[in-house]
Structures are given as C-alpha cells and as structure tokens.
Design a protein around this motif. Structure first.
Motif, mmCIF file in Angstrom:
data_model
loop_
_atom_site.group_PDB
_atom_site.id
_atom_site.type_symbol
_atom_site.label_atom_id
_atom_site.label_comp_id
_atom_site.label_asym_id
_atom_site.label_seq_id
_atom_site.Cartn_x
_atom_site.Cartn_y
_atom_site.Cartn_z
ATOM 1 N N THR A 20 10.701 5.852 -9.862
ATOM 2 C CA THR A 20 9.815 4.701 -9.664
ATOM 3 C C THR A 20 10.650 3.476 -9.301
ATOM 4 N N TRP A 21 11.778 3.332 -10.009
ATOM 5 C CA TRP A 21 12.644 2.192 -9.751
ATOM 6 C C TRP A 21 13.211 2.259 -8.334
ATOM 7 N N ILE A 22 13.618 3.473 -7.914
ATOM 8 C CA ILE A 22 14.166 3.625 -6.562
ATOM 9 C C ILE A 22 13.100 3.288 -5.517
ATOM 10 N N ALA A 23 11.878 3.816 -5.732
ATOM 11 C CA ALA A 23 10.796 3.528 -4.785
ATOM 12 C C ALA A 23 10.553 2.032 -4.716
ATOM 13 N N HIS A 24 10.597 1.402 -5.878
ATOM 14 C CA HIS A 24 10.378 -0.041 -5.954
ATOM 15 C C HIS A 24 11.418 -0.786 -5.124
ATOM 16 N N ARG A 25 12.687 -0.386 -5.272
ATOM 17 C CA ARG A 25 13.752 -1.033 -4.508
ATOM 18 C C ARG A 25 13.617 -0.734 -3.026
ATOM 19 N N ALA A 26 13.310 0.529 -2.709
ATOM 20 C CA ALA A 26 13.273 0.949 -1.311
ATOM 21 C C ALA A 26 12.206 0.204 -0.521
ATOM 22 N N VAL A 27 11.050 -0.031 -1.170
ATOM 23 C CA VAL A 27 9.972 -0.675 -0.440
ATOM 24 C C VAL A 27 10.106 -2.192 -0.513
ATOM 25 N N GLY A 28 11.106 -2.659 -1.251
ATOM 26 C CA GLY A 28 11.365 -4.087 -1.259
ATOM 27 C C GLY A 28 10.553 -4.846 -2.281
ATOM 28 N N GLY A 29 10.369 -4.257 -3.426
ATOM 29 C CA GLY A 29 9.766 -4.981 -4.529
ATOM 30 C C GLY A 29 8.260 -5.104 -4.438
ATOM 31 N N ASN A 30 7.726 -6.104 -5.089
ATOM 32 C CA ASN A 30 6.291 -6.353 -5.102
ATOM 33 C C ASN A 30 5.516 -5.247 -5.801
ATOM 34 N N ALA A 31 6.032 -4.812 -6.952
ATOM 35 C CA ALA A 31 5.335 -3.784 -7.710
ATOM 36 C C ALA A 31 4.036 -4.317 -8.274
ATOM 37 N N GLY A 32 3.919 -5.642 -8.365
ATOM 38 C CA GLY A 32 2.704 -6.243 -8.914
ATOM 39 C C GLY A 32 1.476 -5.848 -8.124
ATOM 40 N N ALA A 33 1.701 -5.364 -6.909
ATOM 41 C CA ALA A 33 0.575 -4.991 -6.052
ATOM 42 C C ALA A 33 -0.242 -3.852 -6.642
ATOM 43 N N ILE A 34 0.341 -3.114 -7.587
ATOM 44 C CA ILE A 34 -0.400 -2.003 -8.185
ATOM 45 C C ILE A 34 -1.653 -2.514 -8.873
ATOM 46 N N GLU A 35 -1.506 -3.610 -9.577
ATOM 47 C CA GLU A 35 -2.680 -4.042 -10.358
ATOM 48 C C GLU A 35 -3.700 -4.696 -9.466
ATOM 49 N N SER B 21 0.832 -1.208 0.000
ATOM 50 C CA SER B 21 0.000 0.000 0.000
ATOM 51 C C SER B 21 0.863 1.252 0.000
ATOM 52 N N VAL B 22 1.954 1.217 0.792
ATOM 53 C CA VAL B 22 2.827 2.390 0.846
ATOM 54 C C VAL B 22 3.481 2.617 -0.514
ATOM 55 N N PHE B 23 3.883 1.523 -1.158
ATOM 56 C CA PHE B 23 4.478 1.642 -2.489
ATOM 57 C C PHE B 23 3.492 2.267 -3.468
ATOM 58 N N LEU B 24 2.255 1.791 -3.415
ATOM 59 C CA LEU B 24 1.225 2.355 -4.295
ATOM 60 C C LEU B 24 1.070 3.859 -4.037
ATOM 61 N N CYS B 25 1.016 4.242 -2.746
ATOM 62 C CA CYS B 25 0.897 5.669 -2.417
ATOM 63 C C CYS B 25 2.094 6.457 -2.944
ATOM 64 N N LEU B 26 3.296 5.890 -2.816
ATOM 65 C CA LEU B 26 4.486 6.597 -3.270
ATOM 66 C C LEU B 26 4.447 6.831 -4.780
ATOM 67 N N VAL B 27 4.052 5.785 -5.512
ATOM 68 C CA VAL B 27 4.010 5.919 -6.977
ATOM 69 C C VAL B 27 2.976 6.953 -7.384
ATOM 70 N N ILE B 28 1.786 6.868 -6.759
ATOM 71 C CA ILE B 28 0.739 7.842 -7.084
ATOM 72 C C ILE B 28 1.200 9.247 -6.708
ATOM 73 N N GLY B 29 1.823 9.366 -5.520
ATOM 74 C CA GLY B 29 2.301 10.659 -5.075
ATOM 75 C C GLY B 29 3.318 11.234 -6.048
ATOM 76 N N MET B 30 4.133 10.338 -6.601
ATOM 77 C CA MET B 30 5.164 10.766 -7.533
ATOM 78 C C MET B 30 4.549 11.277 -8.836
ATOM 79 N N LEU B 31 3.642 10.476 -9.400
ATOM 80 C CA LEU B 31 2.961 10.900 -10.630
ATOM 81 C C LEU B 31 2.263 12.232 -10.386
ATOM 82 N N ASN B 32 1.679 12.337 -9.198
ATOM 83 C CA ASN B 32 0.952 13.516 -8.800
ATOM 84 C C ASN B 32 1.873 14.746 -8.740
ATOM 85 N N SER B 33 3.119 14.549 -8.243
ATOM 86 C CA SER B 33 4.033 15.702 -8.171
ATOM 87 C C SER B 33 4.497 16.133 -9.549
ATOM 88 N N PHE B 34 4.586 15.152 -10.456
ATOM 89 C CA PHE B 34 5.024 15.527 -11.792
ATOM 90 C C PHE B 34 3.881 16.148 -12.587
#
Lengths: 293, 268
Positions: A278-293, A212-225
């Motif tokens: 996105t890649w850094i966030a993915h590594r930092a949270v320890g993977g499991n990017a599949g959780a987005i879908e 969930s935190v990873f999802l929030c980070l990615v959304i937050g990132m897209l949102n900042s851009f």
C-alpha cells in the motif's frame, strides 16, 4: 452540566461501533502477533516459541513461498485489469449513444456473489460442457480440450481471468467518475495549443486520474489478498498448490490442520506485505491517499 | 462518423464477452438431461424448468435462504443504527474526536481476512459459534458507512440544528427528527452496502458454522458443488435462483446502486 450530559450521549453513540472494531479488528491484530510467537492449539496450553514459527515459514515451508509468489502474480494482474477498465471507461465516456447500456453490461458482474461467479466459471472451463473449450476448438486454436483448472500451467491464469471478469466493471466505474471530474477547459486549452490526442491523454487525462488509479490499485490489492472465495470453490488451491494464495493457505493451516499458531504467523507476514505494498502504491502514484475517503 | 462506428464495434465485442458467462449459465440451467454432451449446443435443446424444481428436493434451499435473510437483516439493522449514531457523534465537537477518526481510518487498513484466526477464537469465547448473532456480529458496523453518514450529517445546515437545540431537543431527537429525515441517500447506501456484504459473505460463515442448519446460501452453493459434483443442471438452476433477485433489484435501481458501491468501495 449540559456539556457533561452531551459527552455521555456522544460516548454512548460511539461505544457500540468502537467496541465492534476493537474486538474484531484491533484485538485480532494484536492476538495474531502474540499467537505467532507461541506454540498453541485448542488442546494445549500456550508455550513461548520465539521465532520458531517464522523460522519454519521462511526456511522450511516451500508452500509459503509458492503461495506468496502466486499472490504476487495475482496482484500483478490487477494493473492489467485496471488498464483494460481504463480503455473501456474511455470508450463509454462520451455522448456515445447507448453508453449507459454498455456501462451496465460491463458492471453487471461486479455485485454478484463471488461463490456463484466461481461456479459459473468452473463450468465455463469444463472440458466437455464448457463454452471456452468449445469456442477455442471451433476456432481451431486448440485441437484437444484443455482441463484448465486441473492444469499446473493454466489454473492460476484461469482464476485470474474469472476475477478480472468480476472486478472490471468496478474499476471502470471508479475511473469513469474520475474522468468526469476532469475540467473540460483543460482539453479545450490543449486543443487550442494544437496538442495531439496522445499528448492530451498522457499530459492531462492520466495525471488527473491519479487518485482514481490509486483507489483502484488499493482495492485491487485487497482483492488479491482476499480472493479466497474464487479459489476455494474453483480449485481449493490445487492442483498441488498451483493456485494456493496466502489467504487460502492461512485458512488451511488454521482451520483444516488446526495449526492456529502457524497460521497466525502467516497472517502477520501477509499483513506486513500488504502494508508495504500500500505504501509503495501510495508513493508510486504520488501521494494523495486522502482521495480514498 | 467512422470513429463512432469503431467505438460501437469494440463495445459490442466487450459486451458479448462480458455477457457470455451469464448466457452459458442460463442455457445450462434450462438444459434437460446430459449437460456433458459434446459438442455442447449453443442454443438450449428442449428447454425445460425441471432443474429449478429439483433444487428444492436436492438441498434444503428454503433453510439456506432463511438463514441468509436472517443474518442479512441483523447486519442491515445493526449498520443503520450503529453507523448513524457513530456518524452523528463524529459531527459533534468533543475531546479526542481526532484520535477516534484516526483510529477508525487505520482500522480500514486491517482487512477482515487478516483477522480470521483470532476472530474465530473470540467468537468461540463468546459462545456464539454456529449462531445468527455470531454470523452477523463482525458485520454490524462498517467504517465506510459511518463516514458516509458523517458526510451527510455535516451537510445539514447549522442553523437548523441550532434552532432544534433552542427548542430544547436532545441529541437523540436531533438525530431522529432532523438529521435522518434529511439523509435518505446515506440511509439507502448503508442498506445496499451492508446487505450485499452480508449476503455475499462466504469466508466468515464457512469458519464459524458447524451444522448444516446454520449455513447460508453461499455455503449451500459451495456444498452443492463439492457433494454432487457438477453433474446436473440443477446446480446452475440453483445459481440462477440465488443471483436473479439481486440482479433484478440492481437493474431497477442501477444508478443509485453504482454510486453506493463506488462510495463504499473500500469495505470498512
């Protein structure tokens, strides 16, 4: 025979959507790259520019670096918003009476039209009619009104606060559904073992919330851009370029100064940074990017 | 017991902060005369509704509203039809299915904002600048929503589909008669998401509309602020008029709404 007919049907079903994504996602991506290596404007034929656009961007354009810095500050505000949202999610995640009312109130601002949010906050920050200056003066925190949106120091933080107000509820809901997916027996076991509340939070809650935190980070990132709407309406990048983000700068270069070639180079840089982060966030949270879908 | 009291206190403070901008907006919208008076009154003095009438005279409100509705309807219809078809196709076995899925997932990494310059040039080449179709075209299909349909169709029992095939139904009929009637939540999510994205969209209409006749509500709001300044309560009445319908719908259907928004969070 039958299978060939089915293949035709499948192709027809997929074609319209794929066409839209190819024309409006993939083609623009390629076109941006090509355009960034050219001198081109609607009235001049394209000529090869090599790395000139990139050289200008990196060496001569102070506004680019400022916009990049502002975008990163905006980005840095997202983890703060996520932490706030986590606090609220923990508060409303229980059989507290009226929890659903609080949830609704916090979420209420998220689906609003961002342009409307910008106008509301533009007014909230107003020197005379705004609630914020009034409240701060009543509380004795400031003695002179502050023109928040015209101030080099305050404009960006002010916009970040407006943005946080809008997205907080969204982060809260994502984290809340993450919290509700944590199996209760984990907490029971920890309690039996005598783990204190803080240990239960750091050892069970946070690790289980990773997706969930990873999802929030990615959304937050897209949102900042893409916080274009807020900036365009509230300050249009000003004062000076104090609230210029990459996206507002791209818009200005492209559609105000009609320098499409240079704007394309800026877009390529922005996209590269986004992928990297996105890649850094993915590594930092320890993977499991599949959780987005 | 003491703990609960503390939680309520914290949540009430948070709620007040979250609601304050709404209150200030409403208060200003019904304030008469000078909204710049200092100190501002916390409660509206002599509340009236003139500002809401003024909106109709100051700007072409019906025109903006009509444009927003037309573009959103095109976007919603396109999303329903195209996403349902694509989502259904992805549940069938075919050569290259994996690569199509990978292609779609990588497209979600390309934010719309990174495409504006070429997207504008492409739309210009198609001759669709300043038209309803041009406004709606990039929004006609959404990747997240395709996967929402796919997940819903995957949950339909195989036996039901096989039975329909034995009865001689073609793929189109299976989609219409078997899949869609069993996927009402996915349909609702699709409608809500595509409507909001199109309704709130600002950057794309800003780029491709030329005439005021084609402008949508968000552009109308921004234009109002930049042309009239914020000297009149009518601007805030306009904001209330734009936000009120959506907020009412949200409050009536909030649980479905929150679920829909969080599933589609990544905006395809």
């Amino acid at each position: 025979m039958r299978s060939r007919r089915r293949a035709t049907v499948i192709a027809c079903f997929l074609a319209p959507s794929l066409l839209i994504f190819i024309v409006y996602r993939i083609l623009p991506l390629v076109w941006n790259v090509v355009l960034s290596f050219e001198y081109w404007s609607p009235l001049h034929p394209a000529t090869w520019a090599g790395l000139d656009n990139y050289q200008e961007m990196l060496q001569d354009d102070d506004v680019f670096w400022l916009a990049l810095w502002n975008t990163l500050i905006f980005l840095g505000s997202q983890p703060v918003a996520i932490a706030l949202a986590l606090g609220i999610a923990l508060l409303v995640n229980s059989d507290l009476k009226g929890a659903s009312v609080y949830r609704t109130i916090v979420f209420l601002s998220y689906p609003l039209m961002t342009v409307a949010v910008a106008i509301i906050w533009h007014w909230m920050y107003n020197e005379r009619g705004g609630l914020i200056n009034y409240a701060l003066r009543q509380l004795g925190i400031i003695h002179q009104p502050i023109a928040f949106l015209d101030s080099f120091a305050w404009a960006l933080p002010s916009i970040i606060i407006a943005n946080t107000w809008q997205v907080l509820g969204f982060f809260m809901i994502v984290l809340l559904s993450g919290l509700q997916n944590i199996p209760p027996h984990l907490y029971e076991a920890a309690r039996v073992d005598g783990a204190p509340a803080w240990a239960r939070f750091f050892r069970i809650t946070l690790p289980m919330l990773r997706p969930s935190v990873f999802l929030c980070l990615v959304i937050g990132m897209l949102n900042s851009f893409s916080a274009f709407d807020l900036i365009y309406v509230m300050t249009n990048g000003g004062p000076g370029h104090a609230t210029e983000l990459l996206i507002t700068y791209i818009y200005k270069q492209g559609f105000v100064s009609t320098r499409f070639d240079y704007a394309a180079a800026l877009t390529v840089a922005q996209f590269a940074i986004l992928l990297l982060l996105t890649w850094i966030a993915h590594r930092a949270v320890g993977g499991n990017a599949g959780a987005i879908e | 017991m003491r703990k609960l009291w503390w939680r309520h206190a914290a949540l009430i403070v948070i709620s007040i902060i979250m609601l304050a901008p709404f209150y200030w907006l409403l208060k200003t919208a019904i304030t008469s005369e000078n909204i710049y008076e200092y100190p501002p009154h916390l409660l509206p003095v002599r509340p009236q509704l003139f500002n809401f009438v003024d909106v109709w005279y100051l700007i072409p409100f019906p025109r903006y509203l009509f444009n927003s509705i037309v573009v959103s309807l095109i976007a919603v219809a396109g999303n329903l039809v195209l996403n349902a078809m694509a989502g259904f196709a992805l549940t069938l076995p075919f050569v290259g299915r994996r690569s199509v899925i990978v292609l779609l997932l990588s497209c979600t990494l390309i934010p719309f904002q990174a495409t504006i310059i070429p997207a504008y040039l492409i739309t210009a080449h198609l001759g669709l600048l300043d038209s309803y179709l041009g406004l709606a075209l990039p929004l006609l299909s959404t990747i997240v929503c395709i996967f929402i349909f796919k997940a819903s169709f995957d949950a339909v029992p195989r036996s039901l589909i096989d039975a329909a095939r034995i009865d001689g139904l073609g793929e189109m009929r299976i989609l219409l008669r078997v899949m869609l009637p069993l996927s009402t939540p996915a349909i609702a999510t699709n409608i809500v998401l595509s409507f909001i994205w199109s309704w709130n969209n600002f950057l794309w209409p800003l780029i491709i509309t030329r005439s005021q006749d084609m402008q949508t509500l968000p552009l109308g709001l921004a234009r109002f602020l930049s042309y009239m300044e914020d000297t009149t309560g009518a601007l805030y009445a306009f904001v209330v008029m734009v936000l009120a319908p959506g907020l009412l719908v949200f409050l009536m259907a909030q649980s479905a709404f929150m679920r829909g928004l969080t599933t589609g969070a990544t905006k395809g």
